[in-house]
Every structure is written in C-alpha cells, then in structure tokens.
Design an enzyme around this catalytic site. Structure first.
Site, PDB file in Angstrom:
ATOM      1  N   CYS A  16       0.893  -1.220   0.014  1.00 36.64           N
ATOM      2  CA  CYS A  16      -0.050  -0.137  -0.043  1.00 36.64           C
ATOM      3  C   CYS A  16       1.097   1.439  -0.149  1.00 36.64           C
ATOM      4  O   CYS A  16       2.283   1.100  -0.365  1.00 36.64           O
ATOM      5  CB  CYS A  16      -0.975  -0.031   1.246  1.00 36.64           C
ATOM      6  SG  CYS A  16      -0.211   0.160   2.754  1.00 36.64           S
ATOM      7  N   CYS A  60      -1.791   1.809  -3.929  1.00 36.36           N
ATOM      8  CA  CYS A  60      -0.580   2.590  -4.547  1.00 36.36           C
ATOM      9  C   CYS A  60      -0.466   3.024  -5.690  1.00 36.36           C
ATOM     10  O   CYS A  60       0.306   3.689  -6.087  1.00 36.36           O
ATOM     11  CB  CYS A  60       0.605   1.923  -3.945  1.00 36.36           C
ATOM     12  SG  CYS A  60       0.700   0.102  -4.245  1.00 36.36           S
ATOM     13  N   CYS A  80       2.890   1.734  -7.405  1.00 34.40           N
ATOM     14  CA  CYS A  80       3.194   0.155  -7.325  1.00 34.40           C
ATOM     15  C   CYS A  80       4.028  -0.416  -8.337  1.00 34.40           C
ATOM     16  O   CYS A  80       3.888  -0.071  -9.493  1.00 34.40           O
ATOM     17  CB  CYS A  80       1.929  -0.568  -6.948  1.00 34.40           C
ATOM     18  SG  CYS A  80       1.182  -0.424  -5.559  1.00 34.40           S
TER      19      CYS A  80
END
Length: 211
Positions: free
Chosen positions: A85, A159, A163
């Site tokens: 996250c 995210c 990410c």
C-alpha cells in the site's frame, strides 16, 4: 549520518548474526551491503534511532531471504505473497498480520509501501489486537527489487502507479478504504474485509488456513 558507538556495535552484532544465518549462501560483502542499505532506508526519518540497527537487521534478513529465493537457494516451494500500500502502516500490515496468523509456516508473506510512514497506524494495531493478532512490533518499510521479484502474488492496495510492475507476476488489486486518520470503529470494517480477502487468497493458493 554519524553512528554512535552503541549503534556501531549493534550493527556489527547484526552482521555477525546474518553471516551465521546465511553462511554458504551469501558472502560477507553482500550481507554487509544489504544491512547498510537497509539501515539507510530508515535513518532519514526515524524518530527512534536506538532501534535503527534492529530494524535494519530485520529488513536485511527479509531482503536476503527474498534474494535467496530469486537465486534458487530456497526450494521449499512455499508460496510468497507481497502486500503493498502507500504508507505500509495500515491495510498492508493488517493483511500481513492475518496472512501470517492463518497460514502459519505453510506460506510466506511480506509487506511494503511506496511512501513508508513513520509508524504503524495505532487504530489498525488496536483493531487487530481485538482479533488476537499483535502487529505492534511491525514497522513501515519500502518494497525493494529482490522482494518484488521473489513474490508469487503481489496484492496492491491503493498505491496506484507507484506500485512496482514486473512482467510475469500475478497481481491482485484490493480496493479498500485507507485507515489513515480513522478511529478504531471505522477501521474494523476494513479489517474484516481484509480478513475475508486473505482467507480467499489462501484458499486460491491451496494453503489451509488455521482454524
């Protein structure tokens, strides 16, 4: 950053423990480099400098385990799941807590954040403690290349573009409310949803969840 004498001694002791643990897998140079870079990850924004060597050792150990899997030194065939996250302070930490509690030693889980915070969300800690799971000793940390490469499944939680995207990896995107700034009453529904999703993931992986 200038290290105190106590920190220098603690890092030397940590390096010694890691050398013993990874003897025959990685040499001293690799181990000390991972320990040093792990220390640097936390040194810039840590409010508890006395704990830095311990955090660095724990993170370096995780990264070395990941590298060992990537390089084929680990052959136990346990599935590895990475929860990601933004701050690695709430959602991904609760998912990690449930996964480790339910899977035991039948699978491996890690967590990380694109912008790691300074501490675990207290409301998330309290909500998980209500379920008998203590995540208070966890700490926000970044994801690293070897950790992502070692994961069989990467679960992202808000995210977005930050990410990591590695070709050939299985990705799951869990849309969950961010617990940041919420009290424990508002975190409980997020916690319960995460537990359901973790149980479902374990079932997909063929890992029997602890009753």
């Amino acid at each position: 950053m200038t290290l105190s004498i106590d920190q220098q001694l603690a890092l030397k002791t940590a390096a010694s423990r890691l050398r013993q643990q990874f003897h025959g897998i990685f040499g001293t140079e690799t181990i000390e480099r991972f320990l040093s870079t792990s220390y640097d990850q936390f040194a810039s924004n840590s409010t508890i400098p006395n704990y830095l060597p311990l955090l660095a050792e724990r993170f370096a150990r995780q990264r070395l385990h990941a590298l060992a899997k990537v390089e084929g030194h680990v052959t136990d065939n346990k599935p590895v799941v990475l929860f990601l996250c933004v701050h690695n302070a709430g959602r991904s930490q609760m998912a990690l807590g449930f996964f480790e509690d339910l899977a035991g030693d039948r699978a491996v889980a890690w967590s990380g954040g694109s912008e790691p915070g300074n501490e675990i969300n207290p409301a998330a800690v309290e909500a998980m403690f209500e379920r008998g799971i203590d995540i208070s000793r966890e700490f926000p940390k970044p994801w690293t290349d070897e950790i992502v490469r070692a994961a069989d499944v990467i679960v992202t939680m808000g995210c977005g573009d930050a990410c990591p995207v590695f070709p050939g990896k299985r990705y799951l995107d869990w849309t969950l409310d961010d617990p940041a700034g919420k009290d424990v009453a508002d975190v409980r529904p997020v916690r319960d949803e995460i537990e359901l999703r973790v149980r479902g993931l374990l079932d997909e992986l063929g890992v029997e969840a602890r009753v």
